[in-house]
Design an enzyme around this catalytic site. Structure first.
Site, PDB file in Angstrom:
ATOM      1  N   LYS A  25       0.853  -1.212   0.000  1.00 21.76           N
ATOM      2  CA  LYS A  25       0.000   0.000   0.000  1.00 21.76           C
ATOM      3  C   LYS A  25       0.877   1.247   0.000  1.00 21.76           C
ATOM      4  CE  LYS A  25      -1.647   1.667   3.994  1.00 21.76           C
ATOM      5  NZ  LYS A  25      -1.340   3.081   4.297  1.00 21.76           N
ATOM      6  N   ASN A  26       1.913   1.266   0.828  1.00 25.83           N
ATOM      7  CA  ASN A  26       2.698   2.488   0.995  1.00 25.83           C
ATOM      8  C   ASN A  26       3.678   2.726  -0.137  1.00 25.83           C
ATOM      9  OD1 ASN A  26       1.216   2.964   3.226  1.00 25.83           O
ATOM     10  ND2 ASN A  26       2.780   2.285   4.687  1.00 25.83           N
ATOM     11  N   ARG A  95      -5.483  11.119   4.487  1.00 25.47           N
ATOM     12  CA  ARG A  95      -4.521  12.181   4.797  1.00 25.47           C
ATOM     13  C   ARG A  95      -3.240  12.040   3.995  1.00 25.47           C
ATOM     14  NH1 ARG A  95      -0.041  11.657   6.578  1.00 25.47           N
ATOM     15  NH2 ARG A  95       0.128  13.849   7.145  1.00 25.47           N
ATOM     16  N   CYS A 119      -4.716  12.615  12.073  1.00 26.97           N
ATOM     17  CA  CYS A 119      -5.454  11.358  11.855  1.00 26.97           C
ATOM     18  C   CYS A 119      -5.429  10.638  13.193  1.00 26.97           C
ATOM     19  CB  CYS A 119      -4.793  10.544  10.756  1.00 26.97           C
ATOM     20  SG  CYS A 119      -3.300   9.748  11.344  1.00 26.97           S
ATOM     21  N   ARG A 124       0.191  14.507  12.761  1.00 30.82           N
ATOM     22  CA  ARG A 124       0.759  14.239  11.423  1.00 30.82           C
ATOM     23  C   ARG A 124       1.192  15.554  10.761  1.00 30.82           C
ATOM     24  NH1 ARG A 124      -0.819   9.042   9.811  1.00 30.82           N
ATOM     25  NH2 ARG A 124       0.842   9.080   8.293  1.00 30.82           N
ATOM     26  N   PRO A 125       2.127  16.299  11.325  1.00 29.09           N
ATOM     27  CA  PRO A 125       2.571  17.558  10.716  1.00 29.09           C
ATOM     28  C   PRO A 125       3.215  17.328   9.348  1.00 29.09           C
ATOM     29  CG  PRO A 125       4.037  16.912  12.470  1.00 29.09           C
ATOM     30  CD  PRO A 125       2.890  15.974  12.521  1.00 29.09           C
ATOM     31  N   ILE A 126       3.276  18.390   8.560  1.00 28.90           N
ATOM     32  CA  ILE A 126       3.935  18.296   7.239  1.00 28.90           C
ATOM     33  C   ILE A 126       4.994  19.380   7.097  1.00 28.90           C
ATOM     34  CG2 ILE A 126       1.996  17.192   6.028  1.00 28.90           C
ATOM     35  CD1 ILE A 126       1.238  20.009   5.001  1.00 28.90           C
ATOM     36  N   ASP A 127       5.523  19.836   8.227  1.00 25.42           N
ATOM     37  CA  ASP A 127       6.523  20.918   8.190  1.00 25.42           C
ATOM     38  C   ASP A 127       7.751  20.536   7.363  1.00 25.42           C
ATOM     39  OD1 ASP A 127       6.719  19.079  10.474  1.00 25.42           O
ATOM     40  OD2 ASP A 127       8.584  20.142  10.898  1.00 25.42           O
ATOM     41  N   LEU A 128       8.172  19.279   7.425  1.00 24.53           N
ATOM     42  CA  LEU A 128       9.373  18.861   6.673  1.00 24.53           C
ATOM     43  C   LEU A 128       9.092  18.885   5.173  1.00 24.53           C
ATOM     44  CD1 LEU A 128      10.486  15.852   8.923  1.00 24.53           C
ATOM     45  CD2 LEU A 128      11.324  18.211   8.973  1.00 24.53           C
ATOM     46  N   ASP A 309       4.611   0.399  11.925  1.00 26.15           N
ATOM     47  CA  ASP A 309       3.351  -0.191  11.444  1.00 26.15           C
ATOM     48  C   ASP A 309       3.171  -1.623  11.925  1.00 26.15           C
ATOM     49  OD1 ASP A 309       3.412   1.424   8.166  1.00 26.15           O
ATOM     50  OD2 ASP A 309       3.019   2.164  10.183  1.00 26.15           O
ATOM     51  N   ILE A 331       8.055   6.627  16.739  1.00 24.33           N
ATOM     52  CA  ILE A 331       7.727   7.303  15.477  1.00 24.33           C
ATOM     53  C   ILE A 331       6.473   8.158  15.577  1.00 24.33           C
ATOM     54  CG2 ILE A 331       7.250   6.976  13.017  1.00 24.33           C
ATOM     55  CD1 ILE A 331      10.096   6.146  13.804  1.00 24.33           C
ATOM     56  N   ARG A 401      -8.546  -0.315   4.555  1.00 23.84           N
ATOM     57  CA  ARG A 401      -7.655   0.671   3.932  1.00 23.84           C
ATOM     58  C   ARG A 401      -6.332   0.016   3.532  1.00 23.84           C
ATOM     59  NH1 ARG A 401      -6.083   5.119   7.623  1.00 23.84           N
ATOM     60  NH2 ARG A 401      -4.619   5.310   5.885  1.00 23.84           N
TER      61      ARG A 401
HETATM   62  C1  EPZ Z   1       4.427   6.740   6.093  1.00 17.16           C
HETATM   63  O1  EPZ Z   1       3.735   7.787   6.756  1.00 17.16           O
HETATM   64  C2  EPZ Z   1       3.451   5.582   6.017  1.00 17.16           C
HETATM   65  N1  EPZ Z   1       2.277   5.988   5.241  1.00 17.16           N
HETATM   66  C3  EPZ Z   1       3.019   5.173   7.425  1.00 17.16           C
HETATM   67  O2  EPZ Z   1       2.185   4.027   7.308  1.00 17.16           O
HETATM   68  C4  EPZ Z   1       4.267   4.772   8.211  1.00 17.16           C
HETATM   69  O3  EPZ Z   1       3.890   4.479   9.538  1.00 17.16           O
HETATM   70  C5  EPZ Z   1       5.263   5.940   8.212  1.00 17.16           C
HETATM   71  O4  EPZ Z   1       5.569   6.313   6.850  1.00 17.16           O
HETATM   72  C6  EPZ Z   1       6.564   5.575   8.905  1.00 17.16           C
HETATM   73  O5  EPZ Z   1       7.140   4.471   8.270  1.00 17.16           O
HETATM   74  C7  EPZ Z   1       2.365   5.988   3.886  1.00 17.16           C
HETATM   75  O6  EPZ Z   1       3.400   5.691   3.305  1.00 17.16           O
HETATM   76  C8  EPZ Z   1       1.119   6.362   3.148  1.00 17.16           C
HETATM   77  P1  EPZ Z   1       6.717   9.994   8.215  1.00 17.16           P
HETATM   78  P2  EPZ Z   1       4.362   9.275   6.804  1.00 17.16           P
HETATM   79  O7  EPZ Z   1       6.625  11.244   7.425  1.00 17.16           O
HETATM   80  O8  EPZ Z   1       5.014   9.572   5.500  1.00 17.16           O
HETATM   81  C9  EPZ Z   1       6.728  13.139  11.772  1.00 17.16           C
HETATM   82  C10 EPZ Z   1       0.284   2.724   7.677  1.00 17.16           C
HETATM   83  O9  EPZ Z   1      -0.194   2.207   8.695  1.00 17.16           O
HETATM   84  N2  EPZ Z   1       6.739  14.142  10.706  1.00 17.16           N
HETATM   85  O10 EPZ Z   1       7.932   9.127   8.107  1.00 17.16           O
HETATM   86  O11 EPZ Z   1       3.329  10.195   7.302  1.00 17.16           O
HETATM   87  C11 EPZ Z   1       5.367  12.437  11.848  1.00 17.16           C
HETATM   88  O12 EPZ Z   1       4.481  13.197  12.637  1.00 17.16           O
HETATM   89  C12 EPZ Z   1       0.812   4.139   7.724  1.00 17.16           C
HETATM   90  O13 EPZ Z   1       0.393   2.145   6.561  1.00 17.16           O
HETATM   91  C13 EPZ Z   1       6.936  15.488  11.049  1.00 17.16           C
HETATM   92  O14 EPZ Z   1       7.104  15.823  12.205  1.00 17.16           O
HETATM   93  O15 EPZ Z   1       5.471   9.060   7.924  1.00 17.16           O
HETATM   94  C14 EPZ Z   1       5.698  11.124  12.476  1.00 17.16           C
HETATM   95  O16 EPZ Z   1       5.773  11.292  13.881  1.00 17.16           O
HETATM   96  C15 EPZ Z   1       0.646   4.750   9.110  1.00 17.16           C
HETATM   97  N3  EPZ Z   1       6.918  16.422  10.063  1.00 17.16           N
HETATM   98  C16 EPZ Z   1       7.097  10.819  11.942  1.00 17.16           C
HETATM   99  O17 EPZ Z   1       7.632  12.068  11.457  1.00 17.16           O
HETATM  100  C17 EPZ Z   1       6.735  16.091   8.744  1.00 17.16           C
HETATM  101  O18 EPZ Z   1       6.755  16.995   7.882  1.00 17.16           O
HETATM  102  C18 EPZ Z   1       7.077   9.806  10.799  1.00 17.16           C
HETATM  103  O19 EPZ Z   1       6.399  10.391   9.748  1.00 17.16           O
HETATM  104  C19 EPZ Z   1       6.538  14.730   8.418  1.00 17.16           C
HETATM  105  C20 EPZ Z   1       6.548  13.773   9.417  1.00 17.16           C
END
Ligand code: EPZ
Length: 420
Positions: A25-26, A95, A119, A124-128, A309, A331, A401
């Protein structure tokens, strides 16, 4: 409020047999978004048939693409794509549609998305994502809950160092950089197999990406991408989930059509719990004892560490292990919502911030529970399979999902599970 569809599991049936693992999925979500970068036809094989994939295809159709899923093959043509905004209801449906941001600006020079809400796992911030894309010349303004993005002078390469190896941010940067002017270097990039899969797919479209899977990814922007065919990698988290189901029932299951090295952070946990795990080519044979041993410490880490996950399903299988184990969820800040359902089934779990202490009980018993999120729902399924008696799991739309017809797959392995 429980949703209408539910799963009914009559537990303690030992799982045995063979299961073929679905596409990841991811991987599928960012790869489907990448189809926006070419005006040709893209054919994606081994795409899992999931509600998150359906939502992604609906977003592509809304944008003006044709997108057709036949079995597990998706055919997309983005020639006629003419919209660069994703409406609220589609953004809210999933999201992770933030993954469209980089591809939309690369294609149209513009993008408008409503701010992806938090969610079940936390804010789930997107600052990065935003910081990196702004370094590439993309202007982003956040107003009234929506992101207005534009690249008046086009997107240019940049040297980006991520403070955290965010999977989504790494993917968004790759999608924006593939056809940018110049070279983009991502330091401290995410190393997940899904990142490598996206890079392989983009390179088959004609991109020039190297270093995926290592800490530094180099993307030399090219003029344009053309259509191609790509086969998505197997879903390592689905594989870990079915391994946990086998382990929770003292079962013996062949997990087929996977890449064992993608589970290198997970297999040692199964072995420490008392399972025998044999790797053979693209399959893993797991053989579980009647009762598992507790695993002393499980810390979730970015790949290649133990994946967040897999934490919920593996906590479920260890809830009835012999001994006490500790989980540290590094995480996501709110990823223990499945513990309330597990406790209703008799588990003994003590939460303190990132730490969960799981005191193994002799056995779980069936109960009426509800999925709190995708992997939490999978955890309740694993617990129900190993529990004594009948478990009713509500809100299973979360599970759909990420898992392709979970009850059919588990029934094939001998589980007594049905969807009402
Ligand atoms: C991806 O989410 C996966 N989703 C998640 O799977 C997975 O748990 C995660 O990577 C970690 O491996 C998809 O690929 C669709 P991150 P993502 O950005 O990209 C923080 C599932 O169950 N962060 O690596 O959102 C964030 O809050 C899902 O299949 C910031 O602070 O993960 C989190 O604490 C759940 N700022 C950590 O980093 C940002 O701009 C990891 O987030 C982005 C992230």
């Amino acid at each position: 409020m429980f949703s209408v569809s539910k799963l009914i599991i009559d537990g303690r049936k030992r799982l045995s047999g063979r299961i073929e693992i679905q596409g990841a999925k991811n991987s599928a979500l960012p790869i489907l978004a990448s189809a926006l970068l070419t005006c040709d036809t893209s054919v994606i094989n081994n795409c899992p048939d999931l509600s998150d994939v359906e939502i992604t295809l609906n977003i592509l159709r809304y944008l003006g693409c044709t997108a057709q899923l036949d079995g597990n093959t998706v055919t997309i043509n983005s020639k006629c794509a003419d919209k660069y905004d994703i409406p609220d209801e589609l953004m809210r449906a999933m999201r992770s549609s933030i993954i469209f941001l980089g591809a939309l600006v690369a294609r149209f020079g513009m993008a408008r998305l409503s701010f992806p809400g938090g969610c079940e796992l936390g804010p789930r911030p997107i600052d990065l994502h935003l910081k990196a894309l702004r370094m590439m010349g993309i202007e982003i303004s956040e107003q009234h809950g929506s992101l207005e993005c534009s690249a008046p002078n086009g997107i240019h390469g940049a040297k980006i160092s991520l403070s955290f190896p965010s999977v989504g941010a790494t993917e968004n940067i790759m999608l924006a950089a593939a056809t940018a002017q110049g070279t983009t270097i991502i330091s401290n990039a995410a190393r997940e197999p899904e990142i490598c899969d996206l890079a392989d797919c983009l390179n088959s479209f004609g991109a020039n990406i190297s270093g995926a899977g290592e800490g530094t990814i180099i993307i030399d922007g090219v003029e344009a991408l053309n259509g191609a065919m790509h086969t998505i990698i197997p879903d390592r988290i689905a594989a870990a989930t079915y391994m946990a189901a086998a382990a929770a029932t003292g079962g013996r299951v062949l997990i087929d059509r996977i890449v064992p090295t993608h589970l290198s952070g997970i297999i040692p946990i199964f072995e420490e719990s008392g399972c025998t795990v044999k790797q053979r080519g693209n399959s893993i044979l797991i053989d579980a004892p009647n009762r598992l041993r507790a695993v002393k410490l499980i810390r979730t880490m970015p790949y290649p560490g133990f994946p967040t996950d897999a934490q919920p399903p593996i906590m479920a299988m260890l809830s009835s292990a012999k001994g006490t184990g500790i989980f540290v969820e590094n995480i996501f800040e709110n990823r223990y919502k499945h513990t309330s359902g597990l406790e209703r089934m008799g588990a003994r779990i003590y939460l303190e911030g990132k730490v969960a202490v799981v005191e193994g009980v002799s056995e779980l018993y069936g109960a009426r529970v509800a999925s709190p999120d995708l992997r939490g729902g999978a955890a309740l399924v694993v617990a129900g399979l190993g529990a004594c008696g009948v478990t009713e799991i509500n809100d299973i739309h979360y599970i759909d999902r990420g898992y392709e017809s979970i009850e059919l797959e588990l029934s094939k392995l001998g589980a007594s599970i049905k969807r009402l």
